[in-house]
Design an enzyme around this catalytic site. Structure first.
Site, PDB file in Angstrom:
ATOM      1  N   ASP A  52      33.246  -5.388 -50.976  1.00 45.93           N
ATOM      2  CA  ASP A  52      33.189  -5.545 -49.083  1.00 45.93           C
ATOM      3  C   ASP A  52      32.080  -4.467 -48.461  1.00 45.93           C
ATOM      4  OD1 ASP A  52      34.925  -6.909 -47.352  1.00 45.93           O
ATOM      5  OD2 ASP A  52      34.465  -5.699 -46.063  1.00 45.93           O
ATOM      6  N   TYR A  60      31.185  -3.680 -38.423  1.00 47.31           N
ATOM      7  CA  TYR A  60      31.200  -4.987 -38.074  1.00 47.31           C
ATOM      8  C   TYR A  60      30.023  -5.457 -37.137  1.00 47.31           C
ATOM      9  CZ  TYR A  60      34.886  -7.348 -41.248  1.00 47.31           C
ATOM     10  OH  TYR A  60      35.617  -7.262 -42.596  1.00 47.31           O
ATOM     11  N   HIS A  79      38.627 -11.587 -53.631  1.00 45.40           N
ATOM     12  CA  HIS A  79      37.706 -10.411 -53.417  1.00 45.40           C
ATOM     13  C   HIS A  79      38.044  -9.588 -53.641  1.00 45.40           C
ATOM     14  CE1 HIS A  79      34.927  -9.082 -49.744  1.00 45.40           C
ATOM     15  NE2 HIS A  79      36.815  -8.721 -49.434  1.00 45.40           N
TER      16      HIS A  79
END
Length: 383
Positions: free
Chosen positions: A183, A305, A355
């Site tokens: 991630d 982000y 994930h």
């Protein structure tokens, strides 16, 4: 009792021992808010198991948090290139071996250093401080957990966070090190391997790479990878709304989720349920969300982000890289695609896992990393 907390003799900075703690007033406030927060009415979308993309079910109000202080924890002050000071929290297992290899493990969102608790547990069971072959460092990234958050007058970006993580490794006295992540941690590891000579290699469990421009190479995938790619496409089609919100309305979602622990549980809990191969224990989800609430991690942590959709093109990484392929990863990049962007010297494909690889499959991930480390440290070339 085995002591994994001895700072390496060559450390340039002296981290202070740290105990993970809960502010009692903050905890009481959270519990009061939970008691007062109404839970939305039961409807088809939040009560059954066949709602497709509607996801989060109605939560209960039980609260739990892992005991973290059985692992050495530290706090260290690090200054960035502009002279700004950051307090960086990290969990570590230090070795007494003079030739121990330093490796940093970097978490992502909505994770934390807690993702690596089981992996650290396995290392403690396998090695004593005297024969541990590695110095293992798991920091809280800037904005996460007990580490400092972004300054209000600064547009923090991932390069600055990576700079601070790099300086942490150098400050601990390491002249060379390795990086591992998934991630956001995969982006930190990639940036380290790209920018810093001291980073001798990276290992990723999320290897976000576009298909090669060469059409033949782009189609060089097997049936299993094709099925995983289809799941990845479904995530891009139906699962990216949260990322768009984080990246384009960062302030709004930060204020909304900071107003209610129940809202935060719904927002983050959904990800732990949807992004894993098997649902994690409820206590794991509650501990993770509690850490976010009690340390004000949200909204301090979602700055990456804002640049997520810029997708800068990183150069080919010549350093020795490892790749653990877990089929339920959100970005299940085929091996040939990853090899088009980096020097893959170690590769393992698993039949299960999603994930949060370090949390879901710690034994498998650790085995992969241990298989990769000597190849990376020796500077080996392609498989």
């Amino acid at each position: 009792m085995a002591d994994y907390s001895k700072i390496p003799a060559g450390a340039k900075l002296q981290p202070k021992p740290f105990k993970c703690h809960v502010d009692e007033e903050k905890l009481k406030h959270m519990l009061d808010l939970l008691k007062l927060s109404p839970i939305g009415p039961a409807v088809w979308e939040n009560t059954g198991k066949d709602q497709g993309e509607t996801k989060m079910s109605r939560p209960d109000r039980k609260h739990g948090m892992h005991h973290l202080n059985s692992f050495p924890q530290f706090m260290i002050s690090i200054q960035d290139s502009e002279g700004r000071d950051y307090d960086v929290h990290f969990m570590a297992l230090f070795s007494e071996k003079p030739d121990a290899i330093p490796i940093g493990f970097y978490h992502g969102w909505p994770g934390s250093f807690m993702e690596f608790l089981e992996l650290f547990t396995l290392l403690k069971k396998k090695y004593s401080p005297k024969d541990l072959p590695y110095h293992v460092i798991a920091p809280s990234l800037i904005g996460y957990g007990y580490s400092s958050g972004p300054a209000r007058d600064l547009d923090l970006h991932l390069d600055r966070t990576t700079e601070i993580m790099h300086k942490l490794m150098l400050g601990l006295g390491f002249t060379s090190y390795l990086a591992q992540g998934g991630d956001v941690g995969s982006m930190v590891s990639k940036t380290m391997a790209t920018k810093y000579d001291e980073c001798k290699g990276m290992h990723l469990n999320m290897f976000a790479s576009p298909p090669p421009q060469d059409e033949a190479k782009a189609k060089d995938i097997d049936e299993f990878e094709a099925q995983c790619l289809q799941r990845g496409q479904e995530f891009r089609d139906k699962g990216m709304a949260y990322a768009l919100e984080h990246g384009t309305r960062t302030g709004t979602i930060g204020l909304v989720l900071s107003s209610s622990p129940l809202a935060m549980l719904a927002w983050i809990g959904e990800k732990f349920l949807e992004w894993t191969d098997e649902d994690p224990p409820l206590d794991t989800i509650l501990a993770s969300v509690s850490l976010y609430w009690l340390t004000d991690t949200f909204p301090r942590c979602i700055y990456p982000y804002r640049r997520l959709f810029e997708r800068p093109q990183l150069p080919y990484i010549n350093k020795p890289c490892g790749y653990s392929y877990f089929p339920k990863e959100l970005v299940p990049t085929p091996r040939s695609w990853a090899a088009a962007t980096a020097n893959i010297v170690s590769y393992s494909r698993h039949t299960g896992g999603g994930h949060f690889a370090a949390m879901e499959k710690p034994a498998e991930l650790l085995a992969d990393v241990e298989e990769w480390i000597p190849k990376a440290w020796k500077g080996e070339s392609k498989l």
